[in-house]
Enzyme design. Structure first.
Site, PDB file in Angstrom:
ATOM      1  N   GLY A 306       5.216  29.569  22.842  1.00 42.67           N
ATOM      2  CA  GLY A 306       3.841  30.033  22.693  1.00 42.67           C
ATOM      3  C   GLY A 306       2.948  29.073  21.951  1.00 42.67           C
ATOM      4  O   GLY A 306       1.739  29.290  21.866  1.00 42.67           O
ATOM      5  N   LYS A 425       5.528  11.116  12.530  1.00 45.68           N
ATOM      6  CA  LYS A 425       5.661  11.283  11.077  1.00 45.68           C
ATOM      7  C   LYS A 425       7.115  11.185  10.620  1.00 45.68           C
ATOM      8  O   LYS A 425       7.388  11.171   9.421  1.00 45.68           O
ATOM      9  CB  LYS A 425       5.043  12.615  10.650  1.00 45.68           C
ATOM     10  CG  LYS A 425       3.524  12.638  10.810  1.00 45.68           C
ATOM     11  CD  LYS A 425       2.940  13.980  10.420  1.00 45.68           C
ATOM     12  CE  LYS A 425       1.414  13.952  10.479  1.00 45.68           C
ATOM     13  NZ  LYS A 425       0.873  13.654  11.801  1.00 45.68           N
ATOM     14  N   LYS A 437      11.899  16.284  10.400  1.00 47.09           N
ATOM     15  CA  LYS A 437      12.012  15.933  11.814  1.00 47.09           C
ATOM     16  C   LYS A 437      12.916  14.722  12.004  1.00 47.09           C
ATOM     17  O   LYS A 437      13.618  14.619  13.023  1.00 47.09           O
ATOM     18  CB  LYS A 437      10.622  15.661  12.403  1.00 47.09           C
ATOM     19  CG  LYS A 437       9.700  16.870  12.438  1.00 47.09           C
ATOM     20  CD  LYS A 437      10.216  17.970  13.361  1.00 47.09           C
ATOM     21  CE  LYS A 437       9.985  17.651  14.814  1.00 47.09           C
ATOM     22  NZ  LYS A 437      10.387  18.778  15.696  1.00 47.09           N
ATOM     23  N   GLY A 464      -6.412  19.293  19.838  1.00 46.46           N
ATOM     24  CA  GLY A 464      -6.511  20.710  20.171  1.00 46.46           C
ATOM     25  C   GLY A 464      -5.281  21.516  19.835  1.00 46.46           C
ATOM     26  O   GLY A 464      -5.267  22.732  20.032  1.00 46.46           O
ATOM     27  N   SER A 465      -4.217  20.859  19.342  1.00 46.00           N
ATOM     28  CA  SER A 465      -3.021  21.621  18.995  1.00 46.00           C
ATOM     29  C   SER A 465      -3.267  22.391  17.701  1.00 46.00           C
ATOM     30  O   SER A 465      -4.224  22.121  16.959  1.00 46.00           O
ATOM     31  CB  SER A 465      -1.824  20.685  18.825  1.00 46.00           C
ATOM     32  OG  SER A 465      -2.037  19.808  17.727  1.00 46.00           O
ATOM     33  N   SER A 466      -2.403  23.361  17.427  1.00 45.50           N
ATOM     34  CA  SER A 466      -2.557  24.120  16.190  1.00 45.50           C
ATOM     35  C   SER A 466      -2.388  23.165  15.008  1.00 45.50           C
ATOM     36  O   SER A 466      -1.466  22.375  14.970  1.00 45.50           O
ATOM     37  CB  SER A 466      -1.516  25.242  16.123  1.00 45.50           C
ATOM     38  OG  SER A 466      -0.206  24.714  16.157  1.00 45.50           O
ATOM     39  N   VAL A 469      -7.157  18.483  13.554  1.00 43.02           N
ATOM     40  CA  VAL A 469      -8.372  18.372  12.766  1.00 43.02           C
ATOM     41  C   VAL A 469      -9.623  18.676  13.593  1.00 43.02           C
ATOM     42  O   VAL A 469     -10.674  19.019  13.044  1.00 43.02           O
ATOM     43  CB  VAL A 469      -8.465  16.959  12.144  1.00 43.02           C
ATOM     44  CG1 VAL A 469      -8.820  15.914  13.204  1.00 43.02           C
ATOM     45  CG2 VAL A 469      -9.484  16.922  11.026  1.00 43.02           C
TER      46      VAL A 469
END
Length: 629
Positions: A306, A425, A437, A464-466, A469
């Site tokens: 999701g 990252k 990660k 546009g990802s959660s 910025v």
């Protein structure tokens, strides 16, 4: 008995009656012209006897050619060609009739030349007249005032707009806009850099230029907005945006001409130019045969289904016809959202939903046992850097324990492929999220060697990802500022969500075991420049909205890296995907991992950081990463 839809149309009978009159008038005019408007009595009787046959034949051939199925208000060039063919065939049939009944005895030959010419002119003229009346009916005074200087005309309604590009696409889009009565736009011309086009007219609209002179063009035409076609929104978009800023014009992107032509969208479906457009990305070309080979008719499991990346992965996967798609997510709302989208927007029904956490070993094992997935995309992860700096145990629980749980289940139940969605990252991490990660990548190498082929895909920020910025900047701009940027020199790699998901799916087809794939992210973007661009694209003046620098947050770097020292990269068979050339190191000391998990279990923040350092020696936690280069 059901009446055919065409015969039930009342306008059809008006068309037949009107055109019959035109055909009769054509034959009468042919005789009048032949005899200089003084038809002898014998030839008058001849004309009257020929009238019903000539009219009937023309009506029949017009019907056969489909000329009564269309609407005259939409007459085009293709219809005129049809009229020509129908008139020619009808006249040939009339000549055959006359030759068969009277062997042309006493018939003037010139009538059979004049009759089809006049019938063609009358039929075309009637249709063109109807179309002209419909096109001018929205603003019936346009045809009268078109000859007057603009200062004597009433101001046209709609936003005064210039189209960038006077090429074939620009001309067709202008025609589409002009044909739509309530488009809300008043076109005042084109802007183009081609000297051969400047100064000419297209559809009655002047072509101005070059783009560098947009300030003076905007003042002269009183333009309020620039329209950019999909074809122009490529490498020149940055130049166009800068020109619009100088001219203080709004900028809108037009839908693709192919979408307009196919009826998918209306020409009125303008949208603001988004920052994604400025990235100038070329379309991702996928090896669809290779992807289909490992996804078609397979059971595919997506964790974090999701989320922004997970949901786009699902959209891409269903294109290749999986037997079953297992949607696994911890968020009820997100899981429901992607389920409803797949069902109602895409019509995809071969899915099951699993609401739960990836670190729940019993649930994960039960799902694998029941569904036996062939391919696993592991996208479930916490990724918000400052949030995980304050709650580092959650990075361990979700990003490390959860990843290991899904990897173990994949091996135990014989999944064919496992794709770990990783991040830039993880390279020389300065924050808990990146270090966690990196540990997941190292764990992945430890599972390699059995039936399951493991691989990871590493990329940067996704627009546009959660947690992105971009939404924050937009909300700040809407409130009038200030726009908060952490540091004047901070840079990030950016990629669109569809691009990232497509390349993750593609990398899954390339993996042979243990690889870490790196996506080519293009050039890094200064966040301060990104903020300024978004202010311009929002139709605001950068001089009126403050950009405020707040200082780097805990765990942040000035810039991100996609590879670490000693890794290097190798090309793959895909132009946008590279693979790291490095030893496939793995976690050798289980005691260090146990110590890390124990610290996370008791919520010991410093213990978690020490444990991550033991497992990832290059991890250098800092409270203010301004010194990290």
């Amino acid at each position: 008995m059901k009446v055919p839809r065409l015969l039930a149309n009342k306008n059809l009978y008006l068309m037949l009656l009107g055109e019959s009159g035109l055909f009769a008038m054509a034959l009468v005019m042919a005789f009048l012209l032949r005899f200089e408007f003084d038809i002898p009595a014998d030839f008058f009787r001849q004309m009257v006897g020929l009238l019903p046959v000539a009219v009937a034949l023309k009506v029949v051939f017009f019907w056969v050619c489909g000329l009564y199925r269309g609407m005259w208000r939409y007459t085009g060039l293709a219809d005129l060609w049809k009229i020509g063919r129908a008139v020619f065939m009808a006249e040939v049939a009339l000549i055959i009739y006359v030759a068969f009944t009277s062997h042309f005895q006493g018939y003037p030959r010139s009538v059979f030349i004049l009759d089809p010419l006049l019938a063609f002119v009358f039929a075309c003229g009637a249709r063109v007249l109807i179309r002209s009346l419909y096109e001018t009916s929205a603003q019936p005074k346009d045809w009268l005032f078109a000859l007057l200087p603009e200062r004597f005309c009433a101001p046209a309604s709609g936003i005064r707009a210039l189209i960038v590009g006077a090429d074939a696409d620009g001309a067709r889009i202008a025609k589409e806009i002009l044909d739509v009565r309530d488009s809300g736009l008043h076109l005042v011309g084109f802007v183009d850099d081609d000297p051969a086009r400047i100064g000419r007219n297209i559809h009655g609209l002047p072509v101005y230029g070059p783009l560098a002179a947009l300030v003076s063009v905007a003042q002269m035409t009183r333009a309020e907005e620039i329209l950019v076609s999909a074809g122009q929104a490529g490498g020149h978009l940055r130049e166009i945006v800068d020109a619009c800023e100088s001219a203080q014009l709004g900028i809108k992107k037009l839908p693709a001409l192919a979408d307009i032509a196919s009826g998918k969208v209306s020409v009125k479906a303008l949208r603001d130019v988004r920052y994604e457009d400025l990235l100038g990305r070329e379309e991702v070309h996928l090896d669809e045969a290779g992807i289909k080979g490992y996804l078609a008719d397979k059971v595919v499991l997506v964790t974090g289904a999701g989320g922004s990346i997970g949901s786009e992965l699902c959209r891409q996967i269903i294109r290749f016809g999986p037997r079953l798609l297992v949607l696994f997510d911890a968020g009820e709302e997100n899981l429901y959202s992607i389920e409803m989208e797949l069902l109602h927007q895409h019509g995809f029904t071969r899915y099951v939903t699993v609401l739960g956490q990836v670190q729940d070993a019993a649930l994960v094992d039960a799902v694998f046992a029941a569904r036996q997935p062939h391919v696993v995309f592991h996208a479930a992860a916490y990724k918000h850097v400052p949030m995980l700096e304050g709650n580092p145990w959650q990075a361990v629980t979700n990003n490390i324990v959860g990843s290991r749980t899904v990897m173990e289940a994949s091996v135990r139940h014989g999944a064919g492929r496992f794709v770990l969605v990783s991040t830039d990252k993880a390279v020389r991490p300065t924050n808990v999220m990146g270090a966690s990660k990196r540990v997941a990548e190292l764990l992945m190498h430890g599972f390699q060697g059995g039936e399951t082929t493991f691989m990871a895909v590493r990329f940067g920020n996704v627009l546009g990802s959660s947690g992105s910025v971009i939404p924050l900047f937009r909300s700040q701009i809407e409130r009038g500022g200030p726009v908060t940027v952490t540091h004047p020199e901070v840079t990030r790699y950016f990629m669109t969500i569809p691009e990232a998901a497509q390349l993750i799916v593609q990398a899954g087809a390339l993996g042979r075991g243990g690889e870490i794939f790196v996506l080519k992210m293009g050039q890094p973007v200064r966040i301060a420049d990104l903020a300024r661009d978004l202010i311009i694209l929002s139709g605001k003046d950068p001089a009126e909205i403050e950009v405020k620098f707040t200082g780097l947050r805990p765990g942040e770097k000035l810039y991100e890296e996609l590879i670490t020292a000693g890794e290097g990269v190798l090309e793959t068979g895909h132009e946008k995907i590279m693979v790291l050339r490095s030893e496939k190191t793995q976690i050798e000391n289980d005691e260090k991992l146990v110590t890390l998990l124990e610290a996370a279990r008791f919520f010991e923040a410093e213990g978690v950081r020490r444990g991550l350092q033991d497992l990832v020696p290059e991890y250098t936690p800092v409270s203010n990463a301004a010194e990290v280069h």
